[in-house]
Design an enzyme around this catalytic site. Structure first.
Site, PDB file in Angstrom:
ATOM      1  CB  SER A   1      -0.942  -0.019   1.209  1.00 49.62           C
ATOM      2  OG  SER A   1      -0.281   0.503   2.326  1.00 49.62           O
ATOM      3  CE  LYS A   2      -1.654   6.393  -3.664  1.00 41.97           C
ATOM      4  NZ  LYS A   2      -2.282   7.662  -3.963  1.00 41.97           N
ATOM      5  NE  ARG A   3      -2.532   2.688   5.292  1.00 42.08           N
ATOM      6  CZ  ARG A   3      -3.531   2.504   4.416  1.00 42.08           C
ATOM      7  NH1 ARG A   3      -4.052   3.537   3.806  1.00 42.08           N
ATOM      8  NH2 ARG A   3      -3.994   1.291   4.158  1.00 42.08           N
TER       9      ARG A   3
END
Ligand code: GLU
Length: 510
Positions: free
Chosen positions: A263-265
């Site tokens: 994920s982006k996170r």
């Protein structure tokens, strides 16, 4: 389907930097369009103004430019269906939402966010989940539960509202996905999604379906995270009387351990970038690394991404963008998620690095040399790069691998000195210096033949001589073939390094 009519799109929302999963989705769309001589367009889906992030759209455009992925139509290109930015198309959606209200497929809902959250809490306290659906809608405040006059009055008084889709009750929606095959969902599990908001803008669902229709999209190829929205989209196409495109939902990119979506996170937490280019968060100033800034070649990055989820059906791994377009088919996209492999990403970069000409690599290396204060001529850099490139994944590793070509050692690796600078080394190196100073044609072959003949004649032992010699030239037990090194640094520098090393290390007591 007539190949002429193949039209696909990439439709990011500018809510932040583009994730590499998004780049892969765009890449597959691009390849599919190229393979089928179709068109690929870029549409910006920015109807959710609350999630708008400044700089994100520019980032997306720059990322594709770097990757070499070109659009035929859309943002930055124009085309017959302009504008391609949804916030500039708000007028267009209104008529379609009116059509749905008219046909009874949509209705006004006046429940305030506070009312809905109170109902949600109430449900939770009874260990139930609230869904705005056929069972509940009649108990809520909307144009289905209220009388015509009540609804008209609310609208007249400008009461805030949203427009919801009236999800059919207990209907099986049958869908076909080009990757997953037949998918069935009963509308019982779905809710009455908001299609239009009080700010006069549509939500993603309505805008997406309307635009795909108006822009004559033939194939919707997007990430698997959108599969749950597919039944609603299919029902919207039907309610609006639009012909449906084909759908293909791509499997997710997974974390290296296979545990969940990349994920982006994840940012830099896993030790590799999840974004194509470096990104600075405009709010926090936090910087996330990018493949470009980490020294990846765009061709390597694209090649690596293409193979995360698609396979060519044989053992080949190295493909140019054109070769990918030639070979790409949706049939060869896998059904299960692909684990990201950071080592493999580096391997790809190495493959592209060694394919590049020494001249091209030298040009990329020059700014680093300049920064290190090295003055040298280009032909020397070309030669050096040729000797070290096999050992590097990135141009950024060149300096570490080759500094000794440009600077005499200032220190000598202590461990190597202890092990390799023996009692007889001083005299032997002094003798070698004499031998080398007598060689006029200072080529690698020549110096090697003469030095080795001398070692054999004197029975000094190849290892002992070569180790001490390397220590004085390089300063450490590393680097390519020693005679190649001295040929490049030249006779005078070789003799100077021997002289300096002899002085610094001196004669070791036996
Ligand atoms: N705007 C959606 C996104 O940000 C597009 C999804 C789709 O391709 O339909 O991913």
């Amino acid at each position: 389907m007539n190949q002429e009519n193949i039209r696909v799109r990439f439709a990011p929302s500018p809510t932040g930097p583009l994730h590499i999963g998004g780049v892969r989705t765009a890449l597959y769309n691009y390849l599919f369009a190229k393979k089928n001589k179709g068109k690929f367009l870029l549409r910006i889906e920015d109807t959710d103004q609350t999630r708008f992030v400044p700089g994100a759209e520019e980032y997306i455009l720059e990322a594709f430019k770097w990757c070499g992925i070109e659009f035929d139509e859309g943002i930055g290109k124009g085309g017959p269906f302009a504008p391609y930015k949804q916030s500039e198309r708000s007028e267009i959606y209104k008529q379609f939402v009116d059509q749905l209200l008219e046909s009874g497929d949509a209705y006004f809902a006046f429940d305030t966010p506070e009312e809905l959250s109170a109902i949600r809490k109430q449900f939770e306290s009874e260990k139930k989940t609230f869904t705005y659906n056929a069972t509940e809608r009649n108990k809520l405040k909307n144009s289905l539960s209220l009388s015509k006059a009540e609804t008209a009055e609310l609208l007249e008084n400008n009461a805030p509202y949203v427009i919801r889709f009236k999800m059919p009750e207990n209907k099986v929606v049958v869908m076909n996905d080009l990757i997953r095959g037949r998918v069935e969902v009963n509308t019982r599990v779905l809710d009455d999604k908001v299609l239009f908001k009080s700010d006069g803008l549509p939500t993603y669902h309505l805008a997406n379906v309307v635009d795909d229709h108006l822009m004559e999209i033939s194939h919707v190829i997007r990430g698997e995270e959108w599969l749950p929205s597919l039944p609603l989209h299919v029902l919207l196409y039907e309610a609006l009387g639009f012909e449906k495109p084909e759908f293909a939902h791509l499997p997710l990119l997974l974390k290296p351990d296979g545990n969940g979506k990349l994920s982006k996170r994840d940012g830099d937490r896993l030790g590799f970038p999840v974004f194509p280019l470096e990104w600075t968060d405009p709010k926090t100033g936090a910087v996330s690394s990018g493949y470009r800034e980490d020294g990846y070649f765009p061709e390597a990055f694209i090649n690596m991404l293409a193979l995360l989820g698609w396979n060519p059906g044989d053992e080949r791994e190295l493909f140019t963008l054109d070769e990918l377009a030639e070979s790409f088919t949706l049939e060869r996209v896998g059904k299960s998620g692909s684990k990201f492999d950071a080592e493999k990403a580096k391997w790809f970069n190495h493959q592209y690095l060694i394919q590049k000409s020494n001249e091209e690599l030298a040009t990329l290396f020059l700014p680093v040399l300049e920064q290190e204060g090295v003055e040298t001529d280009f032909s020397k850099v070309v030669q050096v790069v040729g000797l070290i490139k096999e050992r590097a994944h990135f141009v950024s590793e060149f300096w570490e691998q080759s500094a000794f070509f440009f600077k005499a050692p200032e220190t000598y690796d202590a461990k190597a000195v202890k092990k390799r600078w023996k009692a007889q080394s001083y005299d032997q190196m002094a003798e070698l210096k004499e031998i080398l100073s007598g060689i006029d044609v200072f080529t690698s072959e020549n110096t090697e033949t003469i030095t080795k003949a001398w070692i054999e004649k004197k029975e000094y032992g190849m290892g002992a001589i070569m180790n001490a010699f390397r220590l004085l030239i390089v300063g450490a037990p590393k680097g390519p073939h020693l005679f190649d090194i001295i040929a490049i640094i030249g006779k005078q520098e070789t003799l100077e390094r021997l002289e300096r090393g002899l002085n610094k290390l001196g004669k070791k007591e036996s």
